[in-house]
Design an enzyme around this catalytic site. Structure first.
Site, PDB file in Angstrom:
ATOM      1  N   HIS A 100      61.925  64.562   8.770  1.00  0.00           N
ATOM      2  CA  HIS A 100      60.492  64.330   8.991  1.00  0.00           C
ATOM      3  C   HIS A 100      59.731  65.032   7.870  1.00  0.00           C
ATOM      4  O   HIS A 100      59.797  66.249   7.745  1.00  0.00           O
ATOM      5  CB  HIS A 100      60.051  64.865  10.357  1.00  0.00           C
ATOM      6  CG  HIS A 100      60.539  64.015  11.491  1.00  0.00           C
ATOM      7  ND1 HIS A 100      60.900  64.531  12.705  1.00  0.00           N
ATOM      8  CD2 HIS A 100      60.725  62.670  11.556  1.00  0.00           C
ATOM      9  CE1 HIS A 100      61.281  63.532  13.495  1.00  0.00           C
ATOM     10  NE2 HIS A 100      61.190  62.399  12.818  1.00  0.00           N
ATOM     11  N   GLU A 103      57.483  68.166   8.008  1.00  0.00           N
ATOM     12  CA  GLU A 103      58.091  69.374   8.574  1.00  0.00           C
ATOM     13  C   GLU A 103      58.777  70.138   7.437  1.00  0.00           C
ATOM     14  O   GLU A 103      59.997  70.253   7.372  1.00  0.00           O
ATOM     15  CB  GLU A 103      59.056  68.980   9.693  1.00  0.00           C
ATOM     16  CG  GLU A 103      58.311  68.232  10.801  1.00  0.00           C
ATOM     17  CD  GLU A 103      59.228  67.593  11.845  1.00  0.00           C
ATOM     18  OE1 GLU A 103      60.466  67.781  11.761  1.00  0.00           O
ATOM     19  OE2 GLU A 103      58.687  66.905  12.732  1.00  0.00           O
ATOM     20  N   HIS A 235      64.254  70.700  11.923  1.00  0.00           N
ATOM     21  CA  HIS A 235      62.928  70.105  12.136  1.00  0.00           C
ATOM     22  C   HIS A 235      61.940  71.235  12.413  1.00  0.00           C
ATOM     23  O   HIS A 235      62.246  72.409  12.337  1.00  0.00           O
ATOM     24  CB  HIS A 235      62.982  69.131  13.324  1.00  0.00           C
ATOM     25  CG  HIS A 235      63.677  67.834  13.016  1.00  0.00           C
ATOM     26  ND1 HIS A 235      63.021  66.650  12.921  1.00  0.00           N
ATOM     27  CD2 HIS A 235      64.990  67.565  12.769  1.00  0.00           C
ATOM     28  CE1 HIS A 235      63.877  65.683  12.634  1.00  0.00           C
ATOM     29  NE2 HIS A 235      65.087  66.215  12.545  1.00  0.00           N
ATOM     30  N   GLU A 308      64.290  73.105  16.070  1.00  0.00           N
ATOM     31  CA  GLU A 308      62.862  72.991  15.792  1.00  0.00           C
ATOM     32  C   GLU A 308      62.425  74.379  15.353  1.00  0.00           C
ATOM     33  O   GLU A 308      62.331  75.309  16.160  1.00  0.00           O
ATOM     34  CB  GLU A 308      62.085  72.557  17.042  1.00  0.00           C
ATOM     35  CG  GLU A 308      62.458  71.172  17.562  1.00  0.00           C
ATOM     36  CD  GLU A 308      61.804  70.022  16.792  1.00  0.00           C
ATOM     37  OE1 GLU A 308      60.962  70.281  15.912  1.00  0.00           O
ATOM     38  OE2 GLU A 308      62.157  68.864  17.078  1.00  0.00           O
TER      39      GLU A 308
HETATM   40  O1  0X9 Z   1      61.041  63.731  17.922  1.00  0.00           O
HETATM   41  C1  0X9 Z   1      61.865  64.211  17.144  1.00  0.00           C
HETATM   42  O2  0X9 Z   1      62.522  63.533  16.366  1.00  0.00           O
HETATM   43  C2  0X9 Z   1      62.135  65.700  17.168  1.00  0.00           C
HETATM   44  N1  0X9 Z   1      60.919  66.440  17.294  1.00  0.00           N
HETATM   45  S1  0X9 Z   1      59.882  66.483  16.052  1.00  0.00           S
HETATM   46  O3  0X9 Z   1      58.723  67.228  16.472  1.00  0.00           O
HETATM   47  N2  0X9 Z   1      60.548  67.301  14.876  1.00  0.00           N
HETATM   48  O4  0X9 Z   1      59.582  65.156  15.637  1.00  0.00           O
HETATM   49  C3  0X9 Z   1      62.948  66.045  18.379  1.00  0.00           C
HETATM   50  C4  0X9 Z   1      64.289  65.473  18.353  1.00  0.00           C
HETATM   51  C5  0X9 Z   1      65.060  66.034  19.487  1.00  0.00           C
HETATM   52  N3  0X9 Z   1      65.587  65.029  20.330  1.00  0.00           N
HETATM   53  C6  0X9 Z   1      65.005  64.672  21.484  1.00  0.00           C
HETATM   54  N4  0X9 Z   1      63.949  65.226  21.905  1.00  0.00           N
HETATM   55  N5  0X9 Z   1      65.599  63.725  22.215  1.00  0.00           N
HETATM   56 ZN    ZN Z   2      61.072  66.429  13.207  1.00  0.00          ZN
END
Ligand code: 0X9
Ligand code: ZN
Ligand code: CA
Ligand code: CA
Ligand code: CA
Length: 523
Positions: A100, A103, A235, A308
């Site tokens: 991302h 990030e 992330h 994260e």
């Molecule tokens: O949404 C995402 O891809 C991740 N969070 S972010 O804020 N960096 O965009 C989280 C990925 C973790 N996986 C799940 N939550 N299923």
């Molecule tokens: Zn992310």
């Protein structure tokens, strides 16, 4: 370094899921971060840092690119290990950042890991050990086009996706962490709308950046086995350590084993305890599909985590979770001494993913139906259970004709079927055992010509039967049993394991299943 504070990035916190349209300058001067964020690395600075570090430490750092972004930027990576030019038989570890593009802290973390390893080598015994005994792969910035777009004009644009247009629309960008090809496109926090910030792309691996990651992962399958055993994808933000899966709320779906889950949780909790993050299953945050982490575990059984990072804690080594590197030889070893003896020897295969077994290796098998296949078996009944419908671990085993068919004899074994493992280098010490779980069931018309054999093939190709079950004219129901065979004769040599099952002489009902094949540690 300043302590940067930025808008919440976790998409659960965002009111709208539509990305703002951003205007980018047509001509790009050298990009730079907004004031106060100069400690972060632009794409050019990442590339320069990686090149300089590799040039300064050619003995342990090797730089390469895993491919190009949509706009043609190299996706820079390094391998860090002793004898770095040689593909040694050492457990491998993968760290990546910048999937991302808004990030940026994840990219800083990957650079920090590189410098931590390089600077500590020969100085800190823990780091020296990691570099000598592991092969560490780092992909610094998976989404460089997005990262450059995010800081264009020295302002933040909150640009998360790549910069690939979606055909048939005016929309730009695919969320790379929704574009990986494991259970891609399920429900949850993933969108079919090309304008959405979580747009998954028209199909799995439609983005060049995810294809490059996919192909790099595939390139680490050597001799039929994925060499990378542990991974972290970095992330931001939220201070979380997350294990698979994200695609389901179920803790242990059929495509995960109980043992893997226990180890994933244990290691995840250890790592969280070292940095104060919160450990949880990825779907506890929200459901996603098509993520890096789910692909790595689902496809290859890599013990894979999403971190994260905090958007305030510029990385220092307090937050580097070296446990992924240290446990890469055998993640299941975290479960204790019993697991280490049983699962951390020269070979361990729960048969959940392809680990290089070859069916009919000599081309001489006679089976017309019911040849061995790695599959989820259907249960069959004929005077009691014959083929059992559940396996020992996860949802896969080697089975003679996995389908039930219309009658009990429809998909049973006829003739002879054989499977052969990859080469297994046995340490020289005594006490190693071949252990496996098996079902051997037959009907009343069976004869002693029906059989299940485990065979050791030595380096010269000589085959020795080390385990044999033969049929008889009685009805024998399917039961999962455990076999244990000494391998002392072959200690210090390289072997392959074979299983041969036969319904020979006259046609009878014969069903065979094999699961959890392992060579134990020396005693
Ligand atoms: O949404 C995402 O891809 C991740 N969070 S972010 O804020 N960096 O965009 C989280 C990925 C973790 N996986 C799940 N939550 N299923
Ligand atoms: Zn992310
Ligand atoms: Ca090495
Ligand atoms: Ca290697
Ligand atoms: Ca299994």
């Amino acid at each position: 370094m300043t302590n940067p504070t930025r808008a919440p990035r976790l998409i659960a916190f965002l009111a709208a899921t539509l990305a703002a349209t951003i205007a980018l300058p047509a001509s790009a001067a050298a990009s730079q971060f907004p004031p106060g964020y100069e400690g972060f690395h632009t794409y050019a600075e990442v590339a320069a840092d990686v090149a300089a570090t590799a040039a300064a430490h050619p003995d342990i750092v090797s730089r390469f690119s895993i491919g190009k972004s949509y706009q043609g930027r190299e996706l820079w990576a390094v391998k860090i290990s002793d004898n770095v030019a040689v593909d040694e038989n050492e457990p491998e570890v993968l760290y990546d950042g910048g999937t991302h593009s808004d990030e940026h802290m994840g990219v800083e973390m990957t650079l920090k890991i590189m410098h931590w390893l390089v600077n500590g080598y020969g100085v800190d015994p823990r780091i020296t050990n990691i570099v000598n005994k592991r092969e560490i792969w780092i992909v610094f910035l998976v989404n460089p086009d997005g990262a450059e777009a995010d800081i264009s004009g020295a302002r933040f644009h909150h640009w998360r996706k790549n910069r690939q247009p979606t055909p048939g629309t005016t929309a730009i960008g695919t969320d790379l962490n929704r574009n990986f090809g494991y259970r891609w496109g399920l429900e949850g926090n993933t969108s079919t709308n090309p304008r959405a910030i979580t747009y998954r792309g028209p199909r799995a691996f439609s983005a060049p950046e995810t294809r490059a990651m996919r192909d790099f992962l595939a390139s680490r399958v050597v001799n039929g086995r994925q060499q990378i055993r542990t991974a972290i994808t970095f992330h931001e933000y939220g201070r979380l350590v997350m294990w698979p899966y994200g695609y389901s709320y179920v803790d242990i779906p059929g495509d995960m084993t109980k043992a893997d889950h226990a180890a994933l949780v244990a290691i995840g909790r250890h790592m969280a305890a070292t940095n104060g993050y919160r450990p949880e299953q990825a779907s506890d945050l929200y459901l996603t599909s098509g993520t890096t982490r789910d692909y790595e575990y689902g496809m290859y059984r890599i013990f894979s985590y999403t971190f994260e990072l905090s958007n305030r804690d510029y990385p220092n080594q307090t937050w580097i979770s070296g446990e992924t590197a240290e446990r890469a030889d055998c993640p299941l070893g975290v479960l204790g001494l019993g697991a280490r003896v049983a699962r951390c020897g020269a070979f361990d295969d729960d048969l959940e993913v392809n680990r290089g077994w070859v069916v009919n290796p000599d081309g001489t098998d006679t089976s017309v139906s019911g040849r061995f296949a790695r599959a989820d078996p259907a249960g069959t009944l004929k005077n009691g259970p014959k083929q059992l419908g559940g396996v020992v671990s996860g949802s896969k085993a080697f089975v003679t004709g996995a389908a039930a068919g219309l009658s009990a004899t429809a998909n049973d074994l006829d003739g002879r079927t054989t499977i052969r493992s990859v080469p297994i280098a046995l340490p020289a010490a005594a006490g190693q055992k071949l252990m496996f779980r098996y079902v051997f069931a037959h009907g009343v018309s069976s004869t002693s010509a029906d059989r299940l054999a485990a065979i050791v093939e030595d380096a010269a190709g000589t085959q020795t039967t080390v385990f044999l079950r033969s049929g008889a004219p009685t009805d024998v129901d399917g039961v999962w049993r455990i076999a244990s065979v000494s391998l002392d004769r072959w200690a210090g040599t390289t072997i392959r394991i074979r299983f041969m099952a036969a319904d020979a002489a006259r046609d009878s009902l014969v069903e065979v299943e094999i699961d959890e094949v392992a060579v134990t540690q020396p005693s």
